[in-house]
Structures are given as C-alpha cells and as structure tokens.
Motif scaffolding. Structure first.
Motif, PDB file in Angstrom:
ATOM      1  N   GLY A  84      -9.924  -1.457   0.542  1.00 56.77           N
ATOM      2  CA  GLY A  84      -8.315  -1.416   0.583  1.00 56.77           C
ATOM      3  C   GLY A  84      -7.693  -1.699   1.928  1.00 56.77           C
ATOM      4  O   GLY A  84      -6.451  -1.493   2.085  1.00 56.77           O
ATOM      5  N   VAL A 123       0.924  -0.991   0.181  1.00 53.21           N
ATOM      6  CA  VAL A 123       0.074   0.047   0.070  1.00 53.21           C
ATOM      7  C   VAL A 123       0.792   1.270   0.018  1.00 53.21           C
ATOM      8  O   VAL A 123       1.935   1.035   0.395  1.00 53.21           O
ATOM      9  N   THR A 124       0.442   2.218  -0.425  1.00 47.95           N
ATOM     10  CA  THR A 124       0.932   3.396  -0.206  1.00 47.95           C
ATOM     11  C   THR A 124       0.472   4.397   0.971  1.00 47.95           C
ATOM     12  O   THR A 124      -0.656   4.295   1.243  1.00 47.95           O
ATOM     13  N   ASP A 125       1.124   4.809   1.545  1.00 42.80           N
ATOM     14  CA  ASP A 125       1.034   5.403   3.077  1.00 42.80           C
ATOM     15  C   ASP A 125       0.953   6.971   2.837  1.00 42.80           C
ATOM     16  O   ASP A 125       1.824   7.566   2.848  1.00 42.80           O
ATOM     17  N   GLY A 126      -0.278   7.494   2.784  1.00 41.71           N
ATOM     18  CA  GLY A 126      -0.699   8.722   2.966  1.00 41.71           C
ATOM     19  C   GLY A 126      -0.374   9.426   4.259  1.00 41.71           C
ATOM     20  O   GLY A 126      -0.501  10.696   4.296  1.00 41.71           O
ATOM     21  N   GLY A 140      -7.199   6.707   2.556  1.00 39.30           N
ATOM     22  CA  GLY A 140      -6.198   5.527   2.270  1.00 39.30           C
ATOM     23  C   GLY A 140      -5.713   4.716   3.581  1.00 39.30           C
ATOM     24  O   GLY A 140      -6.763   4.735   4.320  1.00 39.30           O
ATOM     25  N   TRP A 141      -4.591   4.260   3.429  1.00 44.87           N
ATOM     26  CA  TRP A 141      -4.258   3.374   4.546  1.00 44.87           C
ATOM     27  C   TRP A 141      -3.529   3.918   5.666  1.00 44.87           C
ATOM     28  O   TRP A 141      -3.046   5.064   5.621  1.00 44.87           O
ATOM     29  N   GLY A 145      -6.182   5.287   8.857  1.00 43.67           N
ATOM     30  CA  GLY A 145      -6.884   4.589   7.544  1.00 43.67           C
ATOM     31  C   GLY A 145      -8.084   3.755   7.620  1.00 43.67           C
ATOM     32  O   GLY A 145      -8.261   3.093   7.002  1.00 43.67           O
TER      33      GLY A 145
END
Lengths: 148, 148
Positions: B117, A61-64, B66-67, A68
């Motif tokens: 996700g 995953v991309t961690d923003g 997101g995550w 989450g």
C-alpha cells in the motif's frame, strides 16, 4: 523503473508548525511563491511538506491517521554527531522516540519524531560510507575522513 | 541538521512478496547475507524493505495500519514515460491509484501502490530538472535532453 526516489512528501496537519520545526533544525526551503507546499532540495532529491488531507487525496489512499510504515533516516559521521543532532531535535520540540545508544546491527543511533509524528532515525553506520556531499553508499569508504 | 535523507525504510508484511514486486520493476538489492532486510542503492540514498512490525518497534511508534502521511515519487523524462511505468506497475500487480493524466500543477502524473500500500507517484514535472544520473532539482534545466 529506475532505481531512485525523486521526492518524499510528508503530510502535515499544520504547515506553518512543520516549516518552523524544520527551519529550527536548519532546513531551508526552495524560495517559492506557493504558500501551500514547501520543497527542500536534499542532495539529488527533494523533501516536501504538504497538507496531509490533500496528500491523502492525491495519493488515492484513505488516511486512518498515525504512522503508516515509513521511517526516514539521516546518517551522520560519528556517534557524537548522533548525540548532537538529537539534542538539537529535542530543543526544537521533537519527541525523542529512542535515546542515542548502540544498535543491534553494530551502529549507534537514536530517533526523533517531527511535530506530525514522522519518525527520523539519526544513525552512525560504520558499515556504510558517507560522502562529503552527504550521499551514502551501502558499504564502501568515506571520502571525507578529514571532515569527520 | 544537514538537509538530506540517507535512508527511506518501507515496512512490509511479506518481505518476499515485496522483494518480488520491486524486482519485477527492475530494482536490484545490494547483495547481502541478511535475510531480514533488503537495501537498494538509489543514487546517493538507500531504500530499504523491512518487516513492518519490527520497523514500528524500532521507530518507537504504534502502528495503526494503513497509510501514514508519506508518499514517494519518481520523476521521469516525459509523459510517455509516466504511461510506460504505470503499465509496468500494473503488470507487476500494483494497484493503480490514479491513472496517468495532467495534474493541477501543470505536470503529468499517475500513482501506483506497492503490495503493502505504499504509494508512488510517477511524474513528469516540466518545472524541475532531471539529470542523467537520476538526480532531480527544483527548477533548472535537464542535462540530458539527448536522452529524453
């Protein structure tokens, strides 16, 4: 797929800080020589603390950053236990997201966030049972009224 | 604080879609008249699906999307079970984040993401035990070799 969770891994930015926080709340890790990850046996499952960037990569995953969409909760045996645990968390340096209060669903709860912002609700839910081994069931009766 | 997790709540943007996905994988919710949330008894704990915006508000966090540093895992009894569950997840429409392969820690695992996700690692960990009731222990022996 069996209906169960074996492991919940929390990504942390500073593993030593996270370990200290959970230790202050009474969590003891499984003894291990691995300095990169901590495992905590939690009933029939395991909680892990691991570097958040490594966990993101491992999780594809991309961690923003930030939250989450996952919140943990621990049910306790009475409203007074909610109050007590929130005071423990506050003393350990946690941000208290919600102070203890009755909830819209008929229980009593509060919420703290660990040093990495992972939220934990602490709840007394009179509609779920809480067994002496710490396991919970939706509905049902406690088996440990003597301990409450 | 006792060393346990009672409830893991996953925030979802489309509850019906999430319910269908988990149902396809074999998860059955606790029967309830509440249309806003689904609870799944998972051994001695509970998994919930709830609207992500409501969960964010209830968790006193800002949702950046997101995550957010949390990954779930289910341990299974063999590498072949990892392969099989990943094919089930793929057939159910999951994104496969990592195809099944040996891991750096000496196990065998893969990863899928649910429709919102949320990542699930599916792992065979030869160093942890997996009991017949689905509970896991760091270290120890399985009690169910006959089932493996």
């Amino acid at each position: 797929m069996e209906q169960r969770i074996s492991l919940v891994t929390l990504g942390v930015s500073d593993l030593e800080r996270a370990r200290r926080f959970y230790a202050t709340l009474g969590w003891a890790p499984v003894p291990d020589e691995n300095d990169d990850i901590s495992f905590y046996q939690a009933g029939g499952m395991v909680l892990a603390l691991w570097d958040r960037a490594k966990l993101a990569e491992d999780s594809a995953v991309t961690d923003g950053g930030g939250w989450g969409g996952v919140t943990l909760a621990q049910n306790v045996r009475s409203p007074a236990e909610v109050d007590a645990l929130i005071e423990e968390a506050r003393a350990a340096g946690a941000r208290i997201g919600r102070e203890p209060a009755p909830t819209f669903w008929g229980g009593y709860s509060a919420l703290f966030a660990d040093p990495d912002g992972h939220p934990w609700e602490v709840a007394h839910n009179p509609y779920w049972s809480l067994q002496s081994d710490g396991s919970v069931r939706v509905g049902g009766d406690d088996d440990d009224d003597a301990e409450a």
